[in-house]
Scaffold this motif. Structure first.
Motif, PDB file in Angstrom:
ATOM      1  N   ASN A   1       2.948   5.647  18.949  1.00 40.13           N
ATOM      2  CA  ASN A   1       2.413   6.987  18.717  1.00 40.13           C
ATOM      3  C   ASN A   1       3.050   7.652  17.500  1.00 40.13           C
ATOM      4  O   ASN A   1       2.449   8.531  16.882  1.00 40.13           O
ATOM      5  CB  ASN A   1       2.597   7.862  19.957  1.00 40.13           C
ATOM      6  N   LEU A   2       4.262   7.265  17.178  1.00 35.47           N
ATOM      7  CA  LEU A   2       4.884   7.731  15.935  1.00 35.47           C
ATOM      8  C   LEU A   2       4.351   6.934  14.753  1.00 35.47           C
ATOM      9  O   LEU A   2       4.029   7.483  13.697  1.00 35.47           O
ATOM     10  CB  LEU A   2       6.402   7.594  16.029  1.00 35.47           C
ATOM     11  N   ALA A   3       4.225   5.623  14.934  1.00 32.25           N
ATOM     12  CA  ALA A   3       3.811   4.759  13.830  1.00 32.25           C
ATOM     13  C   ALA A   3       2.369   5.007  13.421  1.00 32.25           C
ATOM     14  O   ALA A   3       2.034   4.924  12.230  1.00 32.25           O
ATOM     15  CB  ALA A   3       3.996   3.295  14.231  1.00 32.25           C
ATOM     16  N   ARG A   4       1.497   5.301  14.388  1.00 28.10           N
ATOM     17  CA  ARG A   4       0.072   5.428  14.090  1.00 28.10           C
ATOM     18  C   ARG A   4      -0.184   6.479  13.005  1.00 28.10           C
ATOM     19  O   ARG A   4      -0.941   6.247  12.049  1.00 28.10           O
ATOM     20  CB  ARG A   4      -0.697   5.788  15.356  1.00 28.10           C
ATOM     21  N   ASN A   5       0.445   7.634  13.128  1.00 31.84           N
ATOM     22  CA  ASN A   5       0.256   8.711  12.155  1.00 31.84           C
ATOM     23  C   ASN A   5       0.819   8.328  10.792  1.00 31.84           C
ATOM     24  O   ASN A   5       0.205   8.597   9.747  1.00 31.84           O
ATOM     25  CB  ASN A   5       0.923   9.995  12.665  1.00 31.84           C
ATOM     26  N   ILE A   6       1.987   7.680  10.778  1.00 31.03           N
ATOM     27  CA  ILE A   6       2.605   7.268   9.519  1.00 31.03           C
ATOM     28  C   ILE A   6       1.720   6.240   8.817  1.00 31.03           C
ATOM     29  O   ILE A   6       1.462   6.327   7.604  1.00 31.03           O
ATOM     30  CB  ILE A   6       4.007   6.683   9.769  1.00 31.03           C
ATOM     31  N   VAL A   7       1.219   5.256   9.564  1.00 28.64           N
ATOM     32  CA  VAL A   7       0.378   4.210   8.991  1.00 28.64           C
ATOM     33  C   VAL A   7      -0.903   4.811   8.421  1.00 28.64           C
ATOM     34  O   VAL A   7      -1.352   4.443   7.324  1.00 28.64           O
ATOM     35  CB  VAL A   7       0.065   3.137  10.052  1.00 28.64           C
ATOM     36  N   ALA A   8      -1.512   5.741   9.138  1.00 29.72           N
ATOM     37  CA  ALA A   8      -2.749   6.364   8.660  1.00 29.72           C
ATOM     38  C   ALA A   8      -2.518   7.084   7.337  1.00 29.72           C
ATOM     39  O   ALA A   8      -3.354   6.985   6.411  1.00 29.72           O
ATOM     40  CB  ALA A   8      -3.282   7.331   9.710  1.00 29.72           C
ATOM     41  N   GLN A   9      -1.400   7.803   7.215  1.00 30.18           N
ATOM     42  CA  GLN A   9      -1.124   8.516   5.970  1.00 30.18           C
ATOM     43  C   GLN A   9      -0.834   7.548   4.825  1.00 30.18           C
ATOM     44  O   GLN A   9      -1.263   7.773   3.683  1.00 30.18           O
ATOM     45  CB  GLN A   9       0.054   9.468   6.161  1.00 30.18           C
ATOM     46  N   LEU A  10      -0.108   6.467   5.115  1.00 31.25           N
ATOM     47  CA  LEU A  10       0.184   5.484   4.069  1.00 31.25           C
ATOM     48  C   LEU A  10      -1.098   4.806   3.594  1.00 31.25           C
ATOM     49  O   LEU A  10      -1.272   4.534   2.401  1.00 31.25           O
ATOM     50  CB  LEU A  10       1.183   4.447   4.592  1.00 31.25           C
ATOM     51  N   ARG A  11      -2.008   4.533   4.505  1.00 37.23           N
ATOM     52  CA  ARG A  11      -3.283   3.919   4.116  1.00 37.23           C
ATOM     53  C   ARG A  11      -4.108   4.866   3.244  1.00 37.23           C
ATOM     54  O   ARG A  11      -4.760   4.438   2.293  1.00 37.23           O
ATOM     55  CB  ARG A  11      -4.094   3.532   5.353  1.00 37.23           C
ATOM     56  N   ASP A  12      -4.078   6.142   3.583  1.00 36.01           N
ATOM     57  CA  ASP A  12      -4.914   7.106   2.863  1.00 36.01           C
ATOM     58  C   ASP A  12      -4.380   7.443   1.477  1.00 36.01           C
ATOM     59  O   ASP A  12      -5.142   7.522   0.513  1.00 36.01           O
ATOM     60  CB  ASP A  12      -5.056   8.389   3.680  1.00 36.01           C
ATOM     61  N   GLY A  13      -3.050   7.653   1.391  1.00 36.32           N
ATOM     62  CA  GLY A  13      -2.517   8.118   0.111  1.00 36.32           C
ATOM     63  C   GLY A  13      -1.272   7.428  -0.369  1.00 36.32           C
ATOM     64  O   GLY A  13      -0.722   7.799  -1.411  1.00 36.32           O
ATOM     65  N   GLY A  14      -0.779   6.447   0.389  1.00 36.52           N
ATOM     66  CA  GLY A  14       0.404   5.720  -0.038  1.00 36.52           C
ATOM     67  C   GLY A  14       1.704   6.440   0.200  1.00 36.52           C
ATOM     68  O   GLY A  14       2.771   5.924  -0.128  1.00 36.52           O
ATOM     69  N   GLN A  15       1.648   7.654   0.756  1.00 31.92           N
ATOM     70  CA  GLN A  15       2.868   8.402   1.052  1.00 31.92           C
ATOM     71  C   GLN A  15       2.642   9.257   2.288  1.00 31.92           C
ATOM     72  O   GLN A  15       1.523   9.425   2.762  1.00 31.92           O
ATOM     73  CB  GLN A  15       3.271   9.275  -0.130  1.00 31.92           C
ATOM     74  N   VAL A  16       3.751   9.803   2.787  1.00 31.34           N
ATOM     75  CA  VAL A  16       3.705  10.577   4.028  1.00 31.34           C
ATOM     76  C   VAL A  16       4.041  12.031   3.737  1.00 31.34           C
ATOM     77  O   VAL A  16       5.031  12.329   3.060  1.00 31.34           O
ATOM     78  CB  VAL A  16       4.702  10.007   5.067  1.00 31.34           C
ATOM     79  N   ARG A  17       3.197  12.931   4.224  1.00 30.76           N
ATOM     80  CA  ARG A  17       3.478  14.367   4.159  1.00 30.76           C
ATOM     81  C   ARG A  17       3.929  14.820   5.539  1.00 30.76           C
ATOM     82  O   ARG A  17       3.226  14.606   6.533  1.00 30.76           O
ATOM     83  CB  ARG A  17       2.237  15.144   3.736  1.00 30.76           C
ATOM     84  N   ARG A  18       5.088  15.444   5.588  1.00 29.69           N
ATOM     85  CA  ARG A  18       5.646  15.880   6.867  1.00 29.69           C
ATOM     86  C   ARG A  18       5.744  17.396   6.926  1.00 29.69           C
ATOM     87  O   ARG A  18       6.013  18.060   5.927  1.00 29.69           O
ATOM     88  CB  ARG A  18       7.055  15.296   7.069  1.00 29.69           C
ATOM     89  N   GLY A  19       5.560  17.903   8.138  1.00 30.69           N
ATOM     90  CA  GLY A  19       5.755  19.324   8.343  1.00 30.69           C
ATOM     91  C   GLY A  19       7.204  19.715   8.137  1.00 30.69           C
ATOM     92  O   GLY A  19       8.127  18.934   8.380  1.00 30.69           O
TER      93      GLY A  19
ATOM     94  N   VAL B   1       0.835  -1.198   0.000  1.00 27.62           N
ATOM     95  CA  VAL B   1       0.000   0.000   0.000  1.00 27.62           C
ATOM     96  C   VAL B   1       0.871   1.249   0.000  1.00 27.62           C
ATOM     97  O   VAL B   1       0.620   2.216  -0.717  1.00 27.62           O
ATOM     98  CB  VAL B   1      -0.947  -0.001   1.219  1.00 27.62           C
ATOM     99  N   GLY B   2       1.908   1.248   0.802  1.00 26.74           N
ATOM    100  CA  GLY B   2       2.813   2.392   0.877  1.00 26.74           C
ATOM    101  C   GLY B   2       3.923   2.109   1.866  1.00 26.74           C
ATOM    102  O   GLY B   2       3.790   1.252   2.740  1.00 26.74           O
ATOM    103  N   ALA B   3       5.024   2.818   1.724  1.00 26.74           N
ATOM    104  CA  ALA B   3       6.182   2.629   2.604  1.00 26.74           C
ATOM    105  C   ALA B   3       6.834   3.968   2.871  1.00 26.74           C
ATOM    106  O   ALA B   3       6.804   4.873   2.030  1.00 26.74           O
ATOM    107  CB  ALA B   3       7.182   1.655   1.967  1.00 26.74           C
ATOM    108  N   ASP B   4       7.425   4.080   4.038  1.00 29.26           N
ATOM    109  CA  ASP B   4       8.125   5.295   4.432  1.00 29.26           C
ATOM    110  C   ASP B   4       9.526   4.922   4.885  1.00 29.26           C
ATOM    111  O   ASP B   4       9.705   4.303   5.941  1.00 29.26           O
ATOM    112  CB  ASP B   4       7.373   6.011   5.557  1.00 29.26           C
ATOM    113  N   GLN B   5      10.506   5.286   4.090  1.00 29.27           N
ATOM    114  CA  GLN B   5      11.885   4.909   4.390  1.00 29.27           C
ATOM    115  C   GLN B   5      12.413   5.630   5.616  1.00 29.27           C
ATOM    116  O   GLN B   5      13.197   5.068   6.380  1.00 29.27           O
ATOM    117  CB  GLN B   5      12.770   5.215   3.171  1.00 29.27           C
ATOM    118  N   ARG B   6      11.967   6.865   5.837  1.00 27.95           N
ATOM    119  CA  ARG B   6      12.527   7.656   6.933  1.00 27.95           C
ATOM    120  C   ARG B   6      12.229   7.050   8.296  1.00 27.95           C
ATOM    121  O   ARG B   6      13.047   7.147   9.208  1.00 27.95           O
ATOM    122  CB  ARG B   6      12.006   9.092   6.854  1.00 27.95           C
ATOM    123  N   THR B   7      11.051   6.454   8.454  1.00 31.53           N
ATOM    124  CA  THR B   7      10.716   5.838   9.728  1.00 31.53           C
ATOM    125  C   THR B   7      10.740   4.318   9.661  1.00 31.53           C
ATOM    126  O   THR B   7      10.473   3.650  10.665  1.00 31.53           O
ATOM    127  CB  THR B   7       9.313   6.283  10.205  1.00 31.53           C
TER     128      THR B   7
END
Length: 514
Positions: free
Chosen positions: A272-290, A156-162
């Protein structure tokens, strides 16, 4: 000798009356269960094995190397198969065939397999969480349930940074899911369970405690690992770390081991870090960070002293607010110390990138900074971190006229000069650079202690721009008259910018011409 004993007893009684023994409040203890079996039975069906297949080229220079059967990585069979096939390899390569000149034929790609772990968080949708490094580069991903049912998975999506990845399986097979817990409530000493697939052996359960919090293992900007002594080995990556309520408080990701096996030092990504990353990957397949748009450094005790920062070293020192970045647009300046961001304390430098990254893009946030000896609050509209962030080039304005006289700065073990055309060529200084050039550093001096070197540029002294050696000298003398022990200087070289606290030694009021 009765009297001395009586006197001693009386004295002890008096001392007890004057200074009663301290009473320590006993923290409530949560007993470990008699057995972890009921909890393990509940959780095991939600933990899966993740098997990946990747196409790799044969080893360079070894076209005749036989293919090793894909035993689980790290298992005794892996070494056995390798040794057996090396002893029995035919001279002409596989099947005894030879290429021209007695060499083996063209190198053929082979299929390599690896194993990891994961856990189901949504049974209806078939959503599974694992580590990015478990599936990175895989051509095929399969998930094996606890009843040995194998199901093909899609990424579905992956985040290399985390190092987090989300998979999906589509099946009518009944699935069991687990929930994320609150990792902030996982205290040092709490019991935890790790479930995974160590060495490809299948679902395994180990128990331990939270050994430490907030570990930085130099894996990236967002390191904030939970450390545990629950045994974690190769193949456990991507598996869950549970609290005694059966909630996932971490994703098992790394171990410290000189041998490759568990020595009781494992690291998990907090839920608590993973939850936000997982939610973004599920929604759009990528992570948007501030994104704040600053280069920062650690506040040391000496830097804190230089800035008059109360309550010791804390916060993140802004070495540079990047032009046109959110911080610069919102009023953050070079030399500010960020103390609070979006109502969260910034205890040290490495806290800030994580807090910023977890804040939604476009959010207006209050930022408390230390500036000119007092706290100030500015409001920043957060930008989005670029996919591949590049360090912004400095584009300062035109330099002021400079004197040609070089100076040896008294008490600093440092000689400085203007930036001349010859110096630009010698030290490869960019055409638009300005400041004061370091031309010589005396061994064992204050500047040498801080690793200043010839070719470095000094841009500011105590957060005031300096463009000539004379300006720098005057600024240092002013600080001495204020009885300041250190001077905070902004230094630039090929590695970037950093603030350096220099001890002010000596009472001389000037330097000698160089």
């Amino acid at each position: 000798m009765r009297p001395p004993l009586l006197a001693t007893a009386a004295l002890a009684a008096c001392l007890a009356a004057v200074s009663p023994a301290p009473v320590f409040a006993q923290a409530p203890m949560r007993d470990a269960p008699t057995s972890f079996a009921p909890l393990a039975r509940q959780l095991l069906p939600a933990v899966v094995n993740v098997q990946t297949t990747t196409t790799v080229q044969a080893r360079a220079g070894r076209p005749d190397a036989p293919e090793v059967p894909q035993a689980p990585p790290g298992s005794p069979f892996e070494e056995f198969f390798r040794d057996f096939l090396e002893r029995n390899r035919p001279p002409g390569g596989p099947g005894g065939r030879q290429g021209p000149g007695g060499q083996g034929g063209p190198q053929q790609p082979r299929r390599a397999q690896s194993l990891g772990s994961g856990f189901i968080i949504d049974a209806a949708q078939g959503i599974i969480v694992t580590n990015n490094h478990v599936i990175d580069g895989a051509d095929e991903i399969n998930v094996v349930l606890t009843d040995n049912t194998t199901i093909k998975a899609e990424l579905v999506g992956a985040d290399q940074r985390t190092d987090i990845a989300v998979l999906r399986i589509r099946t009518d097979h009944p699935l069991t899911a687990v929930d994320f817990g609150n990792s902030d409530e996982a205290n040092v000493g709490d019991w935890v369970l790790a479930i995974g697939n160590p060495f490809g052996l299948g679902g395994s359960v180990t128990a331990g405690i939270v050994s430490a919090r907030g570990r930085d293992i130099r894996q990236g900007l967002y390191d904030d690992f939970i450390q545990t002594d629950a045994a974690i080995n190769r193949g456990n990556s991507g598996g869950p770390l549970f609290n005694l309520d059966g909630k996932v408080v971490g994703i098992n990701t790394a171990i410290y081991s000189p041998s490759g096996g568990s020595i009781g030092i494992g690291f998990s990504i907090p839920s608590n870090l993973a939850r936000n990353i997982v939610a973004q990957l599920r929604d759009g397949g990528q992570v948007r960070r501030g994104w704040l748009g600053v280069n920062i450094q650690q506040v040391t005790d000496e830097i804190a002293e230089s800035l008059g920062l109360r309550n010791g070293a804390r916060g993140a020192l802004v070495a540079r607010a990047q032009e046109d970045g959110p911080a610069a647009k919102g009023g953050i300046r070079n030399g500010d110390v960020v103390l609070r961001f979006n109502n969260q304390d910034v205890r040290e430098m490495r806290n800030l990138p994580r807090i910023v990254a977890e804040t939604a893009v476009g959010t207006q946030v209050p930022v408390v900074v230390w500036r000119d000896g007092k706290e100030e609050t500015v409001t920043i509209t957060l930008g989005e971190l670029p996919p591949e962030q590049q360090t912004a080039d400095a584009r300062p304005g035109q330099p002021r006229p400079q004197a040609n006289q070089a100076l040896e700065l008294s008490g600093l073990g440092l000689k400085v000069s203007p930036i001349t055309p010859e110096a630009r060529e010698r030290f490869s200084i960019r055409p638009d650079a300005r400041g004061v050039l370091v031309t010589d550093v005396i061994p064992n001096g204050a500047a040498a202690e801080r690793d200043l070197r010839p070719g470095d540029l000094i841009l500011e002294v105590q957060q005031e721009r300096v463009n000539t050696p004379q300006e720098m000298q005057a600024r240092l003398e002013a600080l001495r008259r204020q009885n300041r022990a250190t001077a905070l200087v902004l230094v630039e070289n090929a590695q970037g910018r950093r603030f350096v606290p220099l001890r002010l030694r000596g009472e001389g009021r000037g330097g000698s011409p160089g």
